[in-house]
Design a protein around this motif. Structure first.
Motif, PDB file in Angstrom:
ATOM      1  N   TYR A   1       1.100  -0.964  -0.220  1.00  0.00           N
ATOM      2  CA  TYR A   1       0.364  -0.044  -0.478  1.00  0.00           C
ATOM      3  C   TYR A   1       0.872   1.040  -0.283  1.00  0.00           C
ATOM      4  CZ  TYR A   1      -3.640  -3.284   1.265  1.00  0.00           C
ATOM      5  OH  TYR A   1      -4.487  -4.346   1.081  1.00  0.00           O
ATOM      6  N   CYS A   2       0.510   2.456  -0.101  1.00  0.00           N
ATOM      7  CA  CYS A   2       1.204   3.367  -0.301  1.00  0.00           C
ATOM      8  C   CYS A   2       0.173   4.498   1.195  1.00  0.00           C
ATOM      9  CB  CYS A   2       0.147   4.483  -1.376  1.00  0.00           C
ATOM     10  SG  CYS A   2       1.071   4.073  -3.277  1.00  0.00           S
ATOM     11  N   SER A   3       0.613   3.810   1.878  1.00  0.00           N
ATOM     12  CA  SER A   3       0.526   4.132   3.256  1.00  0.00           C
ATOM     13  C   SER A   3       0.770   4.391   4.452  1.00  0.00           C
ATOM     14  CB  SER A   3      -1.266   3.732   3.696  1.00  0.00           C
ATOM     15  OG  SER A   3      -0.540   2.502   4.455  1.00  0.00           O
ATOM     16  N   ASN A   4       2.621   3.536   3.804  1.00  0.00           N
ATOM     17  CA  ASN A   4       3.755   4.118   4.910  1.00  0.00           C
ATOM     18  C   ASN A   4       4.977   5.251   4.881  1.00  0.00           C
ATOM     19  OD1 ASN A   4       3.353   0.764   5.329  1.00  0.00           O
ATOM     20  ND2 ASN A   4       4.215   1.285   2.568  1.00  0.00           N
ATOM     21  N   PRO A   5       5.387   5.312   5.954  1.00  0.00           N
ATOM     22  CA  PRO A   5       6.002   6.789   6.290  1.00  0.00           C
ATOM     23  C   PRO A   5       6.439   7.369   4.824  1.00  0.00           C
ATOM     24  CG  PRO A   5       5.968   6.164   8.318  1.00  0.00           C
ATOM     25  CD  PRO A   5       5.809   4.627   6.430  1.00  0.00           C
ATOM     26  N   TRP A   6       7.553   6.494   3.801  1.00  0.00           N
ATOM     27  CA  TRP A   6       8.247   7.163   3.209  1.00  0.00           C
ATOM     28  C   TRP A   6       7.734   7.110   2.055  1.00  0.00           C
ATOM     29  CZ3 TRP A   6       7.779   1.580   5.311  1.00  0.00           C
ATOM     30  CH2 TRP A   6       7.545   0.484   4.773  1.00  0.00           C
ATOM     31  N   ASN A   7       6.121   6.462   2.003  1.00  0.00           N
ATOM     32  CA  ASN A   7       5.466   6.623   0.046  1.00  0.00           C
ATOM     33  C   ASN A   7       5.716   8.504  -0.344  1.00  0.00           C
ATOM     34  OD1 ASN A   7       4.077   3.699   0.905  1.00  0.00           O
ATOM     35  ND2 ASN A   7       4.946   4.177  -0.826  1.00  0.00           N
ATOM     36  N   THR A   8       4.818   9.049  -1.266  1.00  0.00           N
ATOM     37  CA  THR A   8       4.825  10.127  -2.030  1.00  0.00           C
ATOM     38  C   THR A   8       3.156  10.331  -1.960  1.00  0.00           C
ATOM     39  OG1 THR A   8       5.911   9.815  -3.734  1.00  0.00           O
ATOM     40  CG2 THR A   8       6.944  10.183  -2.637  1.00  0.00           C
ATOM     41  N   PRO A   9       3.169  11.387  -2.746  1.00  0.00           N
ATOM     42  CA  PRO A   9       1.967  11.440  -3.084  1.00  0.00           C
ATOM     43  C   PRO A   9       1.082  11.059  -4.145  1.00  0.00           C
ATOM     44  CG  PRO A   9       2.331  13.318  -2.045  1.00  0.00           C
ATOM     45  CD  PRO A   9       2.973  12.856  -2.001  1.00  0.00           C
ATOM     46  N   ASP A  10       2.981  11.084  -5.069  1.00  0.00           N
ATOM     47  CA  ASP A  10       2.627   9.950  -6.302  1.00  0.00           C
ATOM     48  C   ASP A  10       1.974   8.917  -6.134  1.00  0.00           C
ATOM     49  OD1 ASP A  10       2.838  12.893  -7.615  1.00  0.00           O
ATOM     50  OD2 ASP A  10       4.970  12.941  -7.293  1.00  0.00           O
ATOM     51  N   CYS A  11       2.023   8.349  -5.173  1.00  0.00           N
ATOM     52  CA  CYS A  11       2.133   6.882  -5.081  1.00  0.00           C
ATOM     53  C   CYS A  11       1.363   6.124  -5.566  1.00  0.00           C
ATOM     54  CB  CYS A  11       2.615   6.394  -4.171  1.00  0.00           C
ATOM     55  SG  CYS A  11       2.574   4.203  -3.541  1.00  0.00           S
ATOM     56  N   VAL A  12       1.186   5.187  -6.838  1.00  0.00           N
ATOM     57  CA  VAL A  12      -0.048   4.529  -6.771  1.00  0.00           C
ATOM     58  C   VAL A  12      -0.342   3.215  -6.742  1.00  0.00           C
ATOM     59  CG1 VAL A  12      -1.713   4.100  -8.689  1.00  0.00           C
ATOM     60  CG2 VAL A  12      -0.896   6.181  -9.001  1.00  0.00           C
ATOM     61  N   GLY A  13      -0.989   2.724  -5.370  1.00  0.00           N
ATOM     62  CA  GLY A  13      -1.233   1.134  -5.455  1.00  0.00           C
ATOM     63  C   GLY A  13      -1.538   0.334  -5.987  1.00  0.00           C
ATOM     64  N   VAL A  14      -1.467  -0.915  -6.352  1.00  0.00           N
ATOM     65  CA  VAL A  14      -2.474  -1.728  -6.952  1.00  0.00           C
ATOM     66  C   VAL A  14      -4.186  -2.415  -6.648  1.00  0.00           C
ATOM     67  CG1 VAL A  14      -2.403  -4.459  -8.758  1.00  0.00           C
ATOM     68  CG2 VAL A  14      -0.395  -2.367  -8.428  1.00  0.00           C
ATOM     69  N   LEU A  15      -3.610  -2.292  -4.653  1.00  0.00           N
ATOM     70  CA  LEU A  15      -4.676  -2.435  -3.768  1.00  0.00           C
ATOM     71  C   LEU A  15      -5.298  -1.752  -3.127  1.00  0.00           C
ATOM     72  CD1 LEU A  15      -2.910  -5.972  -2.603  1.00  0.00           C
ATOM     73  CD2 LEU A  15      -4.628  -5.922  -4.508  1.00  0.00           C
ATOM     74  N   ASP A  16      -4.906  -0.483  -3.331  1.00  0.00           N
ATOM     75  CA  ASP A  16      -6.001   0.575  -2.871  1.00  0.00           C
ATOM     76  C   ASP A  16      -7.075   0.602  -3.279  1.00  0.00           C
ATOM     77  OD1 ASP A  16      -3.656   1.647  -1.527  1.00  0.00           O
ATOM     78  OD2 ASP A  16      -3.297   3.176  -2.873  1.00  0.00           O
ATOM     79  N   GLY A  17      -7.595   0.227  -1.901  1.00  0.00           N
ATOM     80  CA  GLY A  17      -9.163   0.469  -2.006  1.00  0.00           C
ATOM     81  C   GLY A  17     -10.544   1.651  -2.974  1.00  0.00           C
ATOM     82  N   ASN A  18      -9.044   2.755  -3.438  1.00  0.00           N
ATOM     83  CA  ASN A  18     -10.012   4.071  -4.027  1.00  0.00           C
ATOM     84  C   ASN A  18     -10.050   3.767  -5.268  1.00  0.00           C
ATOM     85  OD1 ASN A  18      -7.392   4.699  -3.688  1.00  0.00           O
ATOM     86  ND2 ASN A  18      -8.186   6.831  -3.015  1.00  0.00           N
ATOM     87  N   LEU A  19      -9.513   2.618  -6.635  1.00  0.00           N
ATOM     88  CA  LEU A  19      -9.476   2.996  -7.776  1.00  0.00           C
ATOM     89  C   LEU A  19     -10.051   2.720  -8.410  1.00  0.00           C
ATOM     90  CD1 LEU A  19      -7.278  -0.743  -8.412  1.00  0.00           C
ATOM     91  CD2 LEU A  19      -6.333   1.397  -7.744  1.00  0.00           C
ATOM     92  N   SER A  20     -11.694   2.754  -7.983  1.00  0.00           N
ATOM     93  CA  SER A  20     -12.866   3.251  -8.933  1.00  0.00           C
ATOM     94  C   SER A  20     -12.767   4.626  -9.019  1.00  0.00           C
ATOM     95  CB  SER A  20     -14.025   2.353  -8.628  1.00  0.00           C
ATOM     96  OG  SER A  20     -14.171   2.717  -6.640  1.00  0.00           O
ATOM     97  N   SER A  21     -12.825   4.905  -7.853  1.00  0.00           N
ATOM     98  CA  SER A  21     -12.934   6.578  -8.163  1.00  0.00           C
ATOM     99  C   SER A  21     -11.728   7.330  -8.638  1.00  0.00           C
ATOM    100  CB  SER A  21     -12.869   7.270  -6.615  1.00  0.00           C
ATOM    101  OG  SER A  21     -10.965   7.190  -5.803  1.00  0.00           O
ATOM    102  N   ARG A  22     -10.365   6.659  -8.851  1.00  0.00           N
ATOM    103  CA  ARG A  22      -9.114   7.450  -9.951  1.00  0.00           C
ATOM    104  C   ARG A  22      -9.860   7.722 -11.097  1.00  0.00           C
ATOM    105  NH1 ARG A  22      -5.152   4.790  -7.235  1.00  0.00           N
ATOM    106  NH2 ARG A  22      -5.142   6.223  -5.031  1.00  0.00           N
ATOM    107  N   VAL A  23     -11.333   6.737 -11.845  1.00  0.00           N
ATOM    108  CA  VAL A  23     -11.338   7.172 -13.145  1.00  0.00           C
ATOM    109  C   VAL A  23     -12.072   7.579 -13.578  1.00  0.00           C
ATOM    110  CG1 VAL A  23     -12.556   5.437 -14.933  1.00  0.00           C
ATOM    111  CG2 VAL A  23     -11.818   3.919 -12.552  1.00  0.00           C
ATOM    112  N   ALA A  24     -12.732   8.236 -12.593  1.00  0.00           N
ATOM    113  CA  ALA A  24     -13.297   9.567 -12.511  1.00  0.00           C
ATOM    114  C   ALA A  24     -12.404  11.019 -12.616  1.00  0.00           C
ATOM    115  CB  ALA A  24     -14.138   9.811 -11.377  1.00  0.00           C
ATOM    116  N   LEU A  25     -10.825  10.343 -12.640  1.00  0.00           N
ATOM    117  CA  LEU A  25     -10.371  12.527 -12.530  1.00  0.00           C
ATOM    118  C   LEU A  25     -10.459  12.243 -14.382  1.00  0.00           C
ATOM    119  CD1 LEU A  25      -7.078  10.350 -11.116  1.00  0.00           C
ATOM    120  CD2 LEU A  25      -8.389  12.044 -10.043  1.00  0.00           C
ATOM    121  N   ASN A  26     -10.356  13.857 -14.724  1.00  0.00           N
ATOM    122  CA  ASN A  26     -10.196  14.564 -15.887  1.00  0.00           C
ATOM    123  C   ASN A  26      -9.417  14.270 -16.529  1.00  0.00           C
ATOM    124  OD1 ASN A  26      -8.504  17.283 -15.066  1.00  0.00           O
ATOM    125  ND2 ASN A  26     -10.464  17.316 -14.000  1.00  0.00           N
TER     126      ASN A  26
END
Length: 632
Positions: free
Chosen positions: A146-171
């Motif tokens: 997951y992307c929730s660790n202290p070393w991760n940056t805001p640009d991180c995209v996890g394969v198993l992160d729960g909000n994948l469907s919401s990302r599809v809605a990005l313009n």
């Protein structure tokens, strides 16, 4: 010879020969033929098949790279593999001892030792990173899931992160802006946590203590497996050489069922033919063949030196070479199916999703492992496989150095203390590997990989071909092989050894120099001083050849330079098969077998005609320097 050759096809030995038993006790032999084949497969099939070959494919035009790769395999790889195996097996000596064939070229053996030293230092660092991942996989959730660790940056995209469907809605605009920055959690874990990468090769930062500890573990494992030389390592390879294929198959089946896998595999197979005109592609193909098969490292000569004299090394060389290259291609399918999936998920081109070099195995693979059920179990299995792949090669690298030292010193004391020599080399390798565990370690590792194990391998192979074929003489060498195997080398190999292989190697070297570009790591460009160090590393192995040649010519007898050259290149008297029962024809001893025990101290009589002189008769009862010294 025919009889012993027939028997050797079954067990590689002629039973009941006292000389052979004596040789086995003093120097050691493989327990059986399978041990040699498995060790050679383990040596050839290494980390390079997983993290170097797919990377070179991805950098050099996908499927187009296959063409120069297989051309190099057929015309350079297999012939040189066969040459090195037959060379070591005929003389039963390591990479230094075999140069009794033409003493002036012993510098080639020293060059091989230098190359093996460089590779052995950084290769074990890659194994230690695999050990690190192996240990951290012993958890319920893999730390790069997951992307929730202290070393991760805001640009991180996890394969198993729960909000994948919401990302599809990005313009579309946001998506295009973010595409260039997005990284996977496995890539951030690798760069920002495991390596804690510094900004410059000169900025070493701190030693990464977890990696240092794992480096110690990997050297201890290598030492323990080699504690009794080929006797102990020959048993270990039954597991280390076969198990990786089981895990590769599991990952292949999982990989091709992922969405986007076909895109990745098509990227792997679809040729970009314009790149085939680039000499760098051909240079990389040749370097990969040398790197992967282990040509010019000295390891093949060393491993073959423990064979029975009549073993069919021609058959072995073809089996091992094809197995190695098939494994490279197979591993490429596994890698690219996963790269295709990652690219599909991130919405980018396949070429943009993975790190370079060793990072490929520690970024793409860990990402795939998070998708498998019970992912920590598969992660443990996978990194265990990487460790085994690396160890198979590392065993031979260390054994090459130890065998060369022991054969060269050659007295009874050092043979008894061979374990301590192994320990000394292992400790030195560990200490020299410490800088590679710092925050700038990956920069140094890639520098060594690109320079220490690239140009110099090509030069060493070329000079070895010339020395054996033109200085010692191709007719002499073909007769030696016929005496050993019962048949001369096939015509194709004779032509390759004499003309095609040296010519291809030479032209690749020329074109690689012409089209040379300084290396970089992602966006980081190496400074000039670092590249200079890289060239010095490459030069340090090649420079051994002229330095030793000049030394040998100066020490040789003769009034003129031409006489000295002739004496320096002439095969020494103890060149030939190691055991007296194999020294027939021009190698036949001048004395009867009943007096052979006196051969150590009685020089050949001058009147024993030109045949005896040409035959380079043996001076010791088993032809090896160390037993002569000890008996004297």
């Amino acid at each position: 010879i025919d009889t012993s050759y027939g028997i050797s096809l079954q067990n590689g030995a002629v039973p009941g020969e006292q000389g052979k038993q004596e040789k086995s006790v003093k120097r050691g032999n493989w327990g059986n033929q399978i041990e040699f084949v498995l060790t050679s497969v383990g040596y050839a099939v290494g980390l390079g098949n997983v993290w170097r070959f797919p990377y070179l494919c991805y950098r050099n035009g996908g499927g187009a790279f296959m063409f120069p790769y297989f051309i190099m395999l057929v015309f350079c790889g297999i012939p040189l593999f066969f040459m090195e195996l037959s060379f070591g097996q005929f003389a039963s000596q390591g990479c230094l001892g075999v140069w009794r064939v033409s003493p002036m070229f012993k510098g080639v053996g020293y060059g091989m030792m230098v190359v093996s030293t460089y590779i052995g230092i950084y290769y074990n660092v890659v194994i230690c990173i695999a050990f690190y991942y192996f240990f951290v996989s012993m958890t319920r959730v893999l730390p790069w899931t997951y992307c929730s660790n202290p070393w991760n940056t805001p640009d991180c995209v996890g394969v198993l992160d729960g909000n994948l469907s919401s990302r599809v809605a990005l313009n579309i605009t946001q998506l295009l802006n973010a595409t260039q920055k997005r990284t996977s959690p496995s890539e951030e874990y690798w760069r920002r946590y495991v390596l804690n990468l510094s900004d410059d090769i000169g900025n070493l930062g701190e030693v990464r203590l977890p990696l240092l500890g794992c480096l110690g573990v990997s050297w201890v494992v290598v030492f323990l497996c080699l504690i009794k030389g080929v006797k102990s390592s020959g048993k270990v390879v039954y597991f280390t050489a076969t198990f990786p294929y089981v895990v590769l198959t599991i990952l292949f089946v999982r990989g091709i069922t992922l969405e986007g896998a076909v895109t990745g595999i098509m990227y792997y197979l679809t040729p970009q033919w314009d790149k085939i005109l680039n000499a760098k592609v051909w240079g990389d193909a040749a370097s990969q063949i040398f790197y992967s098969l282990g040509c010019a490292w000295g390891g093949l000569i060393t491993m073959a030196s423990y064979n029975k004299f009549n073993n069919n090394c021609y058959r072995d060389s073809i089996i091992i070479s094809i197995t190695n290259c098939a494994t490279s291609v197979y591993a490429g399918f596994v890698i690219f199916s996963i790269l295709g999936f990652m690219a599909n998920h991130l919405g980018v081109d396949v070429s943009k999703v993975a790190d370079h070099g060793p990072g490929l195995a520690f970024v793409a693979y860990p990402e795939a492992l998070t998708l498998l059920p019970i992912s920590p179990l598969w992660s443990i299995l996978f990194f265990f496989m990487l460790i085994l792949l690396g160890l198979g090669t590392q065993f031979c690298l260390l054994e090459t150095l130890v065998t060369a030292i022991v054969d060269e010193v050659g007295n009874e004391w050092i043979i008894r203390k061979k374990t301590f020599v192994t320990l000394g080399v292992a400790v030195a390798g560990f200490l020299l590997g410490v800088p590679l565990t710092t925050q700038a370690g990956i920069y140094w590792l890639l520098l060594m990989d690109n320079y220490a194990a690239s140009f110099s391998l090509v030069v060493i192979s070329c000079i070895m071909c010339v020395a054996i074929m033109y200085i010692y003489g191709h007719r002499n060498y073909f007769k030696d092989i016929e005496m050993m195997l019962g048949f001369p080398p096939p015509l194709f190999f004779q032509i390759c050894w004499r003309f095609i292989s040296p010519a291809i190697i030479f032209f690749i070297l020329v074109f690689t120099v012409i089209q040379y570009r300084p290396i970089s790591y992602n966006e980081y460009v190496y400074p000039t001083w670092a590249i200079s160090i890289g060239f010095l590393m490459a030069l340090s192995s090649v420079i051994c050849i002229p330095i030793y040649a000049i030394y040998k010519v100066c020490c040789s007898e003769g009034d003129t330079l031409l006489e000295r050259l002739k004496n320096a290149t002439k095969a020494s008297k103890d060149w030939g098969p190691a055991l007296p029962e194999h020294r027939s024809g021009r190698y036949a001893p001048a004395f009867s077998p009943s007096t052979e025990s006196h051969l150590e101290v009685q020089p050949l009589q001058p009147e024993k005609g030109s045949e005896a002189a040409a035959a380079s008769p043996v001076q010791g009862s088993n032809g090896s320097a160390h037993s002569q010294d000890s008996r004297l």
